[in-house]
Design a protein around this motif. Structure first.
Motif, PDB file in Angstrom:
ATOM      1  N   CYS A 193       0.850  -1.191   0.000  1.00 33.55           N
ATOM      2  CA  CYS A 193       0.000   0.000   0.000  1.00 33.55           C
ATOM      3  C   CYS A 193       0.882   1.236   0.000  1.00 33.55           C
ATOM      4  O   CYS A 193       2.106   1.146   0.138  1.00 33.55           O
ATOM      5  CB  CYS A 193      -0.924   0.028   1.231  1.00 33.55           C
ATOM      6  SG  CYS A 193      -2.524  -0.785   1.007  1.00 33.55           S
ATOM      7  N   GLY A 194       0.256   2.393  -0.116  1.00 35.15           N
ATOM      8  CA  GLY A 194       0.954   3.666  -0.006  1.00 35.15           C
ATOM      9  C   GLY A 194       0.499   4.421   1.222  1.00 35.15           C
ATOM     10  O   GLY A 194      -0.367   3.960   1.974  1.00 35.15           O
ATOM     11  N   GLY A 195       1.077   5.594   1.416  1.00 34.87           N
ATOM     12  CA  GLY A 195       0.715   6.425   2.557  1.00 34.87           C
ATOM     13  C   GLY A 195       1.346   7.794   2.427  1.00 34.87           C
ATOM     14  O   GLY A 195       2.122   8.054   1.499  1.00 34.87           O
ATOM     15  N   THR A 196       1.016   8.665   3.368  1.00 38.05           N
ATOM     16  CA  THR A 196       1.519  10.035   3.350  1.00 38.05           C
ATOM     17  C   THR A 196       2.042  10.415   4.724  1.00 38.05           C
ATOM     18  O   THR A 196       1.331  10.267   5.730  1.00 38.05           O
ATOM     19  CB  THR A 196       0.394  11.025   2.957  1.00 38.05           C
ATOM     20  OG1 THR A 196      -0.175  10.619   1.709  1.00 38.05           O
ATOM     21  CG2 THR A 196       0.940  12.439   2.825  1.00 38.05           C
ATOM     22  N   LEU A 197       3.278  10.895   4.771  1.00 34.09           N
ATOM     23  CA  LEU A 197       3.860  11.380   6.021  1.00 34.09           C
ATOM     24  C   LEU A 197       3.225  12.731   6.342  1.00 34.09           C
ATOM     25  O   LEU A 197       3.332  13.676   5.563  1.00 34.09           O
ATOM     26  CB  LEU A 197       5.376  11.518   5.875  1.00 34.09           C
ATOM     27  CG  LEU A 197       6.167  11.798   7.153  1.00 34.09           C
ATOM     28  CD1 LEU A 197       6.187  10.568   8.052  1.00 34.09           C
ATOM     29  CD2 LEU A 197       7.597  12.226   6.809  1.00 34.09           C
ATOM     30  N   VAL A 198       2.538  12.812   7.493  1.00 32.96           N
ATOM     31  CA  VAL A 198       1.823  14.041   7.848  1.00 32.96           C
ATOM     32  C   VAL A 198       2.400  14.702   9.097  1.00 32.96           C
ATOM     33  O   VAL A 198       1.961  15.784   9.493  1.00 32.96           O
ATOM     34  CB  VAL A 198       0.319  13.771   8.024  1.00 32.96           C
ATOM     35  CG1 VAL A 198      -0.309  13.380   6.692  1.00 32.96           C
ATOM     36  CG2 VAL A 198       0.063  12.696   9.076  1.00 32.96           C
TER      37      VAL A 198
ATOM     38  N   CYS B 248      -4.232   2.407  -9.055  1.00 32.93           N
ATOM     39  CA  CYS B 248      -4.582   1.013  -9.305  1.00 32.93           C
ATOM     40  C   CYS B 248      -4.185   0.178  -8.087  1.00 32.93           C
ATOM     41  O   CYS B 248      -3.803   0.718  -7.047  1.00 32.93           O
ATOM     42  CB  CYS B 248      -3.886   0.532 -10.583  1.00 32.93           C
ATOM     43  SG  CYS B 248      -4.734  -0.835 -11.432  1.00 32.93           S
ATOM     44  N   GLN B 249      -4.270  -1.147  -8.206  1.00 34.34           N
ATOM     45  CA  GLN B 249      -3.956  -2.001  -7.068  1.00 34.34           C
ATOM     46  C   GLN B 249      -2.530  -1.747  -6.561  1.00 34.34           C
ATOM     47  O   GLN B 249      -1.601  -1.633  -7.346  1.00 34.34           O
ATOM     48  CB  GLN B 249      -4.119  -3.482  -7.434  1.00 34.34           C
ATOM     49  CG  GLN B 249      -5.554  -3.939  -7.599  1.00 34.34           C
ATOM     50  CD  GLN B 249      -6.117  -3.596  -8.963  1.00 34.34           C
ATOM     51  OE1 GLN B 249      -5.431  -3.686  -9.973  1.00 34.34           O
ATOM     52  NE2 GLN B 249      -7.375  -3.207  -8.998  1.00 34.34           N
ATOM     53  N   GLY B 250      -2.397  -1.648  -5.242  1.00 36.91           N
ATOM     54  CA  GLY B 250      -1.102  -1.346  -4.645  1.00 36.91           C
ATOM     55  C   GLY B 250      -0.907   0.119  -4.342  1.00 36.91           C
ATOM     56  O   GLY B 250      -0.008   0.487  -3.604  1.00 36.91           O
ATOM     57  N   ASP B 251      -1.752   0.976  -4.938  1.00 37.51           N
ATOM     58  CA  ASP B 251      -1.695   2.411  -4.658  1.00 37.51           C
ATOM     59  C   ASP B 251      -2.574   2.793  -3.475  1.00 37.51           C
ATOM     60  O   ASP B 251      -2.545   3.951  -3.029  1.00 37.51           O
ATOM     61  CB  ASP B 251      -2.138   3.217  -5.882  1.00 37.51           C
ATOM     62  CG  ASP B 251      -1.165   3.094  -7.049  1.00 37.51           C
ATOM     63  OD1 ASP B 251       0.051   3.076  -6.798  1.00 37.51           O
ATOM     64  OD2 ASP B 251      -1.632   3.011  -8.199  1.00 37.51           O
ATOM     65  N   SER B 252      -3.359   1.856  -2.956  1.00 39.90           N
ATOM     66  CA  SER B 252      -4.264   2.137  -1.840  1.00 39.90           C
ATOM     67  C   SER B 252      -3.557   2.880  -0.715  1.00 39.90           C
ATOM     68  O   SER B 252      -2.426   2.553  -0.354  1.00 39.90           O
ATOM     69  CB  SER B 252      -4.822   0.834  -1.280  1.00 39.90           C
ATOM     70  OG  SER B 252      -5.891   0.356  -2.042  1.00 39.90           O
ATOM     71  N   GLY B 253      -4.264   3.846  -0.144  1.00 42.27           N
ATOM     72  CA  GLY B 253      -3.721   4.595   0.983  1.00 42.27           C
ATOM     73  C   GLY B 253      -2.826   5.738   0.587  1.00 42.27           C
ATOM     74  O   GLY B 253      -2.529   6.612   1.403  1.00 42.27           O
ATOM     75  N   GLY B 254      -2.379   5.751  -0.664  1.00 43.07           N
ATOM     76  CA  GLY B 254      -1.476   6.793  -1.128  1.00 43.07           C
ATOM     77  C   GLY B 254      -2.186   8.122  -1.334  1.00 43.07           C
ATOM     78  O   GLY B 254      -3.412   8.211  -1.279  1.00 43.07           O
ATOM     79  N   PRO B 255      -1.424   9.182  -1.581  1.00 45.08           N
ATOM     80  CA  PRO B 255      -1.979  10.533  -1.577  1.00 45.08           C
ATOM     81  C   PRO B 255      -2.683  10.957  -2.857  1.00 45.08           C
ATOM     82  O   PRO B 255      -2.279  10.617  -3.963  1.00 45.08           O
ATOM     83  CB  PRO B 255      -0.739  11.406  -1.340  1.00 45.08           C
ATOM     84  CG  PRO B 255       0.391  10.614  -1.915  1.00 45.08           C
ATOM     85  CD  PRO B 255       0.047   9.178  -1.658  1.00 45.08           C
ATOM     86  N   LEU B 256      -3.749  11.730  -2.649  1.00 49.63           N
ATOM     87  CA  LEU B 256      -4.374  12.560  -3.674  1.00 49.63           C
ATOM     88  C   LEU B 256      -4.125  13.988  -3.199  1.00 49.63           C
ATOM     89  O   LEU B 256      -4.577  14.372  -2.116  1.00 49.63           O
ATOM     90  CB  LEU B 256      -5.868  12.272  -3.775  1.00 49.63           C
ATOM     91  CG  LEU B 256      -6.684  13.152  -4.746  1.00 49.63           C
ATOM     92  CD1 LEU B 256      -6.343  12.811  -6.189  1.00 49.63           C
ATOM     93  CD2 LEU B 256      -8.183  12.982  -4.492  1.00 49.63           C
ATOM     94  N   VAL B 257      -3.385  14.772  -3.986  1.00 45.69           N
ATOM     95  CA  VAL B 257      -2.858  16.057  -3.527  1.00 45.69           C
ATOM     96  C   VAL B 257      -3.342  17.192  -4.414  1.00 45.69           C
ATOM     97  O   VAL B 257      -3.302  17.100  -5.649  1.00 45.69           O
ATOM     98  CB  VAL B 257      -1.310  16.044  -3.532  1.00 45.69           C
ATOM     99  CG1 VAL B 257      -0.751  17.344  -2.979  1.00 45.69           C
ATOM    100  CG2 VAL B 257      -0.778  14.856  -2.746  1.00 45.69           C
ATOM    101  N   ALA B 258      -3.810  18.266  -3.785  1.00 43.93           N
ATOM    102  CA  ALA B 258      -4.176  19.489  -4.521  1.00 43.93           C
ATOM    103  C   ALA B 258      -3.921  20.681  -3.614  1.00 43.93           C
ATOM    104  O   ALA B 258      -4.119  20.600  -2.398  1.00 43.93           O
ATOM    105  CB  ALA B 258      -5.640  19.457  -4.944  1.00 43.93           C
ATOM    106  N   GLY B 259      -3.458  21.768  -4.190  1.00 39.80           N
ATOM    107  CA  GLY B 259      -3.225  22.980  -3.411  1.00 39.80           C
ATOM    108  C   GLY B 259      -2.217  22.803  -2.296  1.00 39.80           C
ATOM    109  O   GLY B 259      -2.277  23.507  -1.282  1.00 39.80           O
TER     110      GLY B 259
END
Length: 259
Positions: free
Chosen positions: A61-66, A210-221
């Motif tokens: 999966c993916g993720g974002t450091l916050v 797609c598969q394996g990208d789950s949890g990863g970021p959708l980024v705008a602004g």
């Protein structure tokens, strides 16, 4: 009708599970540089993009450091997992390299209302065993309504498959997709909820997570507006990707990040 698929990849299976969860083995060789319809991305440009791995190193999966030691991902990525079996890999653009940091996870928080990705509340926060010295991505807030307006260009990132059921990418990939209207998303998915989800993609398809990208970021602004959640196939015309709407969870996520 095709099954609705969570965008999760595991190293343990190559079959489609009865519940419709598509799982494929990660690739060991290089693949064409497309998320689906994307290009190679520099980890230096997107330093807050991380991936989740098993204790044996397989990316799923993916993720974002916050913050220094907190990562936002999808609940369906962490449901049923233990902290001891989960790793977060930061600063590694090429999965076959040894660059960056492999952090252990000390705590997994899953939204208490989560039942399935298609039911919403598909958010999770991981606490790491160390502070990562990196810039991190701020969360979208309820006042960031313009970031969710139809037509807003957003960036998707991940190491997932480059076609539905295909091979995982060796490298971090990126693409740009427009946020869709709530009406468009509801037409594609009757279970869509604009209070917990947001969609992004082109009407004609061709570019998507797609598969394996789950949890990863959708980024705008310059903010995290979504976490990759689910969709029908990948990059199919008329079926945009569905993301957890981060602004809707801002308060509860902030509590977990600051805890």
């Amino acid at each position: 009708m095709a099954k609705t698929l969570h965008r999760l990849i595991t190293a343990l299976a190559t079959a489609v599970a009865a519940v419709g969860l598509l799982t494929v083995a990660p690739a060991t060789a290089d693949v064409s540089p497309y998320i689906v319809g994307g290009t190679r991305a520099s980890i230096g440009q997107y330093p807050w993009t991380v991936y989740l791995a098993s204790s044996s190193g397989g990316q799923f999966c993916g993720g974002t450091l916050v913050s220094g030691n907190k990562v936002v991902t999808a609940a369906h990525c962490t449901s049923g997992r233990s902290p001891s079996s989960t790793r977060v890999v930061w600063g590694r653009e090429d999965k076959q390299s040894t660059a960056g940091v492999v952090a252990s996870v000390t705590r997994i928080w899953i939204h208490p209302s989560y039942r399935s990705a298609t039911s919403g509340y598909d958010v999770s926060v991981l606490t790491l065993d160390r502070n990562i010295s990196s810039s991190y991505l701020p969360l979208a807030t309820p006042s960031d309504t313009s970031l969710y307006a139809a037509g807003t260009n957003a960036t998707i990132l991940g190491w997932g498959t480059t076609s539905s059921g295909g091979s995982a990418s060796r490298y971090l990939l990126k693409a740009t997709v427009p946020v869709t209207s709530d009406a468009t998303c509801r037409q594609a998915y009757p279970q869509y909820s604009n209070t917990s989800m947001v969609c992004a993609g082109y009407p004609q398809g061709g570019t998507d997570t797609c598969q394996g990208d789950s949890g990863g970021p959708l980024v705008a602004g310059g903010k995290l507006i979504g976490a990759t959640s689910w969709g029908r196939g990948c990059a199919s015309a008329g079926y945009p990707g569905v993301y957890a709407r981060i602004a809707s969870y801002h308060s509860v996520l902030t509590q977990q990040i600051n805890s």
